[in-house]
Design a protein around this motif. Structure first.
Motif, PDB file in Angstrom:
ATOM      1  N   LYS A  94      59.304  25.492  62.011  1.00 59.22           N
ATOM      2  CA  LYS A  94      59.951  24.256  62.449  1.00 59.22           C
ATOM      3  C   LYS A  94      58.971  23.085  62.318  1.00 59.22           C
ATOM      4  O   LYS A  94      57.756  23.255  62.370  1.00 59.22           O
ATOM      5  CB  LYS A  94      60.458  24.411  63.879  1.00 59.22           C
ATOM      6  CG  LYS A  94      61.609  25.411  63.972  1.00 59.22           C
ATOM      7  CD  LYS A  94      62.029  25.696  65.397  1.00 59.22           C
ATOM      8  CE  LYS A  94      63.189  26.693  65.422  1.00 59.22           C
ATOM      9  NZ  LYS A  94      63.530  27.139  66.784  1.00 59.22           N
ATOM     10  N   TRP A  95      59.532  21.900  62.161  1.00 54.88           N
ATOM     11  CA  TRP A  95      58.732  20.724  61.838  1.00 54.88           C
ATOM     12  C   TRP A  95      57.602  20.498  62.828  1.00 54.88           C
ATOM     13  O   TRP A  95      56.450  20.250  62.470  1.00 54.88           O
ATOM     14  CB  TRP A  95      59.643  19.499  61.779  1.00 54.88           C
ATOM     15  CG  TRP A  95      59.091  18.329  61.011  1.00 54.88           C
ATOM     16  CD1 TRP A  95      57.793  17.907  60.955  1.00 54.88           C
ATOM     17  CD2 TRP A  95      59.836  17.434  60.169  1.00 54.88           C
ATOM     18  NE1 TRP A  95      57.674  16.793  60.158  1.00 54.88           N
ATOM     19  CE2 TRP A  95      58.911  16.481  59.648  1.00 54.88           C
ATOM     20  CE3 TRP A  95      61.175  17.328  59.820  1.00 54.88           C
ATOM     21  CZ2 TRP A  95      59.309  15.445  58.814  1.00 54.88           C
ATOM     22  CZ3 TRP A  95      61.570  16.300  58.982  1.00 54.88           C
ATOM     23  CH2 TRP A  95      60.638  15.368  58.475  1.00 54.88           C
TER      24      TRP A  95
ATOM     25  N   GLU B 225      53.964  20.618  61.020  1.00 53.35           N
ATOM     26  CA  GLU B 225      53.403  19.286  60.759  1.00 53.35           C
ATOM     27  C   GLU B 225      53.277  18.516  62.074  1.00 53.35           C
ATOM     28  O   GLU B 225      53.957  17.514  62.307  1.00 53.35           O
ATOM     29  CB  GLU B 225      54.260  18.507  59.758  1.00 53.35           C
ATOM     30  CG  GLU B 225      53.566  17.264  59.218  1.00 53.35           C
ATOM     31  CD  GLU B 225      54.418  16.466  58.234  1.00 53.35           C
ATOM     32  OE1 GLU B 225      53.910  15.451  57.715  1.00 53.35           O
ATOM     33  OE2 GLU B 225      55.590  16.831  58.000  1.00 53.35           O
TER      34      GLU B 225
ATOM     35  N   ARG C 160      51.324  13.646  61.311  1.00 55.12           N
ATOM     36  CA  ARG C 160      51.849  13.233  60.015  1.00 55.12           C
ATOM     37  C   ARG C 160      50.865  13.541  58.884  1.00 55.12           C
ATOM     38  O   ARG C 160      49.704  13.136  58.918  1.00 55.12           O
ATOM     39  CB  ARG C 160      52.174  11.741  60.030  1.00 55.12           C
ATOM     40  CG  ARG C 160      52.865  11.265  58.759  1.00 55.12           C
ATOM     41  CD  ARG C 160      53.307   9.827  58.862  1.00 55.12           C
ATOM     42  NE  ARG C 160      53.960   9.383  57.633  1.00 55.12           N
ATOM     43  CZ  ARG C 160      54.480   8.168  57.447  1.00 55.12           C
ATOM     44  NH1 ARG C 160      54.424   7.279  58.434  1.00 55.12           N
ATOM     45  NH2 ARG C 160      55.043   7.850  56.285  1.00 55.12           N
TER      46      ARG C 160
ATOM     47  N   PHE D 230      49.124  19.645  58.131  1.00 52.50           N
ATOM     48  CA  PHE D 230      49.970  20.824  58.252  1.00 52.50           C
ATOM     49  C   PHE D 230      49.209  22.015  58.829  1.00 52.50           C
ATOM     50  O   PHE D 230      48.018  22.187  58.576  1.00 52.50           O
ATOM     51  CB  PHE D 230      50.555  21.190  56.886  1.00 52.50           C
ATOM     52  CG  PHE D 230      51.568  20.200  56.390  1.00 52.50           C
ATOM     53  CD1 PHE D 230      52.914  20.409  56.610  1.00 52.50           C
ATOM     54  CD2 PHE D 230      51.162  19.051  55.725  1.00 52.50           C
ATOM     55  CE1 PHE D 230      53.858  19.496  56.159  1.00 52.50           C
ATOM     56  CE2 PHE D 230      52.097  18.125  55.269  1.00 52.50           C
ATOM     57  CZ  PHE D 230      53.448  18.350  55.495  1.00 52.50           C
TER      58      PHE D 230
ATOM     59  N   LEU E  63      64.123  23.435  58.071  1.00 52.67           N
ATOM     60  CA  LEU E  63      63.418  22.292  57.488  1.00 52.67           C
ATOM     61  C   LEU E  63      63.729  20.970  58.187  1.00 52.67           C
ATOM     62  O   LEU E  63      62.825  20.193  58.485  1.00 52.67           O
ATOM     63  CB  LEU E  63      63.753  22.196  56.002  1.00 52.67           C
ATOM     64  CG  LEU E  63      63.280  23.380  55.156  1.00 52.67           C
ATOM     65  CD1 LEU E  63      63.875  23.308  53.754  1.00 52.67           C
ATOM     66  CD2 LEU E  63      61.755  23.426  55.094  1.00 52.67           C
ATOM     67  N   VAL E  64      65.001  20.689  58.445  1.00 52.68           N
ATOM     68  CA  VAL E  64      65.397  19.418  59.059  1.00 52.68           C
ATOM     69  C   VAL E  64      66.300  19.715  60.249  1.00 52.68           C
ATOM     70  O   VAL E  64      67.362  20.333  60.091  1.00 52.68           O
ATOM     71  CB  VAL E  64      66.125  18.512  58.040  1.00 52.68           C
ATOM     72  CG1 VAL E  64      66.509  17.183  58.699  1.00 52.68           C
ATOM     73  CG2 VAL E  64      65.258  18.266  56.812  1.00 52.68           C
TER      74      VAL E  64
ATOM     75  N   MET F 261      61.040  18.334  66.923  1.00 52.01           N
ATOM     76  CA  MET F 261      60.299  17.468  66.015  1.00 52.01           C
ATOM     77  C   MET F 261      58.963  17.120  66.649  1.00 52.01           C
ATOM     78  O   MET F 261      58.841  17.079  67.873  1.00 52.01           O
ATOM     79  CB  MET F 261      61.083  16.180  65.741  1.00 52.01           C
ATOM     80  CG  MET F 261      62.358  16.375  64.952  1.00 52.01           C
ATOM     81  SD  MET F 261      63.089  14.801  64.386  1.00 52.01           S
ATOM     82  CE  MET F 261      63.561  14.062  65.937  1.00 52.01           C
TER      83      MET F 261
ATOM     84  N   MET G  73      61.056  12.575  55.359  1.00 56.02           N
ATOM     85  CA  MET G  73      61.855  13.804  55.357  1.00 56.02           C
ATOM     86  C   MET G  73      61.713  14.540  54.031  1.00 56.02           C
ATOM     87  O   MET G  73      61.464  15.758  54.000  1.00 56.02           O
ATOM     88  CB  MET G  73      63.320  13.475  55.631  1.00 56.02           C
ATOM     89  CG  MET G  73      64.214  14.717  55.686  1.00 56.02           C
ATOM     90  SD  MET G  73      65.979  14.323  55.699  1.00 56.02           S
ATOM     91  CE  MET G  73      66.197  13.806  53.985  1.00 56.02           C
TER      92      MET G  73
ATOM     93  N   HIS H 128      58.316  16.136  53.649  1.00 55.28           N
ATOM     94  CA  HIS H 128      58.149  17.330  54.479  1.00 55.28           C
ATOM     95  C   HIS H 128      58.857  18.527  53.851  1.00 55.28           C
ATOM     96  O   HIS H 128      58.285  19.630  53.750  1.00 55.28           O
ATOM     97  CB  HIS H 128      58.696  17.083  55.885  1.00 55.28           C
ATOM     98  CG  HIS H 128      58.685  18.305  56.749  1.00 55.28           C
ATOM     99  ND1 HIS H 128      57.563  18.721  57.424  1.00 55.28           N
ATOM    100  CD2 HIS H 128      59.652  19.228  57.007  1.00 55.28           C
ATOM    101  CE1 HIS H 128      57.835  19.839  58.070  1.00 55.28           C
ATOM    102  NE2 HIS H 128      59.095  20.173  57.836  1.00 55.28           N
ATOM    103  N   VAL H 129      60.097  18.331  53.447  1.00 55.90           N
ATOM    104  CA  VAL H 129      60.850  19.425  52.824  1.00 55.90           C
ATOM    105  C   VAL H 129      60.129  19.920  51.575  1.00 55.90           C
ATOM    106  O   VAL H 129      59.945  21.137  51.378  1.00 55.90           O
ATOM    107  CB  VAL H 129      62.272  18.957  52.480  1.00 55.90           C
ATOM    108  CG1 VAL H 129      62.990  20.011  51.631  1.00 55.90           C
ATOM    109  CG2 VAL H 129      63.074  18.674  53.755  1.00 55.90           C
TER     110      VAL H 129
ATOM    111  N   GLU I  19      56.808  21.922  52.460  1.00 56.22           N
ATOM    112  CA  GLU I  19      56.988  23.246  53.060  1.00 56.22           C
ATOM    113  C   GLU I  19      57.624  24.222  52.080  1.00 56.22           C
ATOM    114  O   GLU I  19      57.175  25.377  51.966  1.00 56.22           O
ATOM    115  CB  GLU I  19      57.829  23.140  54.338  1.00 56.22           C
ATOM    116  CG  GLU I  19      57.936  24.475  55.064  1.00 56.22           C
ATOM    117  CD  GLU I  19      58.359  24.340  56.512  1.00 56.22           C
ATOM    118  OE1 GLU I  19      58.366  25.381  57.200  1.00 56.22           O
ATOM    119  OE2 GLU I  19      58.665  23.218  56.962  1.00 56.22           O
TER     120      GLU I  19
END
Length: 461
Positions: A70-71, A75, A78, A81, A105-106, A111, A129, A132-133, A136
């Motif tokens: 999970k985000w 991460e 910002r 990772f 992912l989203v 968050m 977004m 990030h996607v 990962e």
């Protein structure tokens, strides 16, 4: 490590473990393979060893990281990772010949603070977004079979949830996330995932319309995940028909987070009904040609999220907290074609079994004393009516004061007897008590417990 630190570091848990399954018991992953589906479980990466790891590897051919992808986990800052937990899950899966469902992912929840509370222009948020996607999915390219790209985008009435992404970017954020994932790993199957969409109704209708819109836009959506967080006695009668109508749209479907919770304490009747319902959900998937498989959201009650979120409810998974298969496990196996006995018999007439799981935890310790808590769980399917727990102190400890049990001691042997309000322990239920004790020289944990004269097999955790 000192005796004090060893006792306090992880509360020195001693958990009584029944055998994970008898030698003649079914292997779910093998049965599922003969049906052309997978049977998976969500996992906690830090627990993938010992009995937990052994059952995960032996019984399931797909695993989902419960939180590790999970985000907020991967991460936390910002552009910075942290992959340790996610790597453990993927490495474990590869070592055990398992698929991985990447989750998620989203999502509007979990968050990182910098994202949840940050202020960004629409363009910047969309870039954040997509980056990030991409990052990962690229890291695990070729190693993840299915991704939950977007999780829980809908309200209960089927309208779009007013998440940070939807509020600023509108529905287009979903299409963007899927396209970024496809570009990063063209081979992975891409899913949208939500809860309370299992049967037909306003929310599943909203999901159906959303999938139609995405496909009309050429969005690379491969599947729809139906979480399956269900309540005993409330499994939707329209589950199979609902899965089928989505499959008819040309997408895969899967049950992604199955558990069936009940009001505690568990009873033999409730566990028998739970068996019937796990079997029914599994059968619903098998009846739909495009249903890829089923994932239980944790296979053991000791790793279930339910008691923390729904006080007074639990016992929602196929194994009890002592890693012993419950009737639900045999219901799954029967749906997958198993015809043996070993606990699978008539749901209304379960084979009586006994067993116990003991957790012993030192809560605090000082120069000459300590406070401990003990939990006794009934891992059989027959109720315990009145109990006596015995153990022997290995280091000369003694009990000085107790609550929720009457505790006496003769030499090194301690005996705890129930009080009136916790005398009965239903199958899957537990009773707890605590005490203050004295120690000198060492405070080594007891190495064995017996409940009403029967040994509780122990394992360090």
């Amino acid at each position: 490590m000192t005796a004090v630190s060893a006792l306090t570091a992880a509360t020195v848990a001693l958990v009584g473990l029944a055998a994970p399954a008898h030698a003649a018991d079914p292997v779910l992953r093998d049965l599922a393979a003969t049906k052309g589906v997978y049977y998976g479980t969500a996992v906690t990466s830090s627990k993938l060893s010992g009995t937990y790891g052994a059952i995960t590897g032996a019984q399931f051919d797909s695993i989902t990281p419960a939180n590790e992808m999970k985000w907020g986990t991967v991460e936390p800052n910002r552009g910075s990772f942290s992959w340790a937990g996610a790597d453990r899950v993927v490495n474990f899966a590869e070592a055990n010949g398992q698929q991985v469902r990447g989750h998620t992912l989203v999502w509007h929840s979990q968050m990182p603070n910098w994202l949840a509370n940050g202020s960004f222009s629409n363009t910047e948020l969309r870039t954040i977004m997509n980056d990030h996607v991409t990052t990962e999915v690229t890291r695990y390219k070729g190693r993840i079979d299915h991704w939950d790209v977007v999780n829980e985008p809908l309200n209960e009435d089927g309208t779009m949830r007013t998440s940070k992404f939807y509020t600023q970017l509108g529905e287009s954020y979903i299409a963007d996330a899927f396209r970024a994932a496809r570009a990063a790993d063209p081979a992975a199957k891409l899913y949208i995932n939500d809860y309370n969409t299992d049967g037909t109704g306003p929310k599943s209708n909203g999901m159906y319309s959303l999938v139609q819109r995405l496909k009309a836009q050429g969005v690379p959506i491969d599947g729809v995940g139906f979480q399956g967080h269900l309540i005993l006695g409330q499994v939707p009668a329209t589950l199979q028909a609902n899965l089928q109508r989505f499959a008819d749209l040309g997408v895969e479907v899967a049950i992604t987070e199955l558990d069936i919770r009940m009001t505690l304490p568990a009873t033999a009747a409730k566990l028998a009904q739970q068996k019937t319902e796990f079997k029914a959900v599994t059968n619903a998937c098998l009846a739909v040609a495009r249903c890829e498989g089923v994932t239980v959201w944790g296979f053991t009650d000791s790793d279930s999220w339910i008691p923390d979120v729904f006080p007074g409810e639990g016992a929602a998974t196929p194994y009890d907290a002592g890693f012993q298969p419950k009737p639900a496990y045999y219901g799954i196996a029967e749906a997958l074609g198993w015809t043996g006995d070993g606990g699978g018999g008539d749901p209304g007439d379960p084979v009586p079994t006994t067993g116990c799981a003991v957790t012993y935890a030192v809560q605090s310790q000082w120069n000459t004393g300590f406070t401990a808590a003990v939990t006794v769980r009934n891992t059989g399917n027959s109720p315990v009516n009145g109990w006596t727990l015995r153990w022997t102190w290995p280091s000369g400890q003694s009990v000085t004061q107790a609550w929720n049990a009457t505790v006496s001691q003769s030499g090194a042997q301690a005996t705890a007897v129930n009080v009136a309000h916790n005398a009965a322990i239903a199958p899957g239920g537990s009773a707890g008590f605590g005490f203050n004790g004295a120690w000198s020289g060492g405070n080594t944990a007891p190495g064995a417990f017996t409940l009403n004269g029967a040994a509780c097999t122990l394992a360090l955790s």
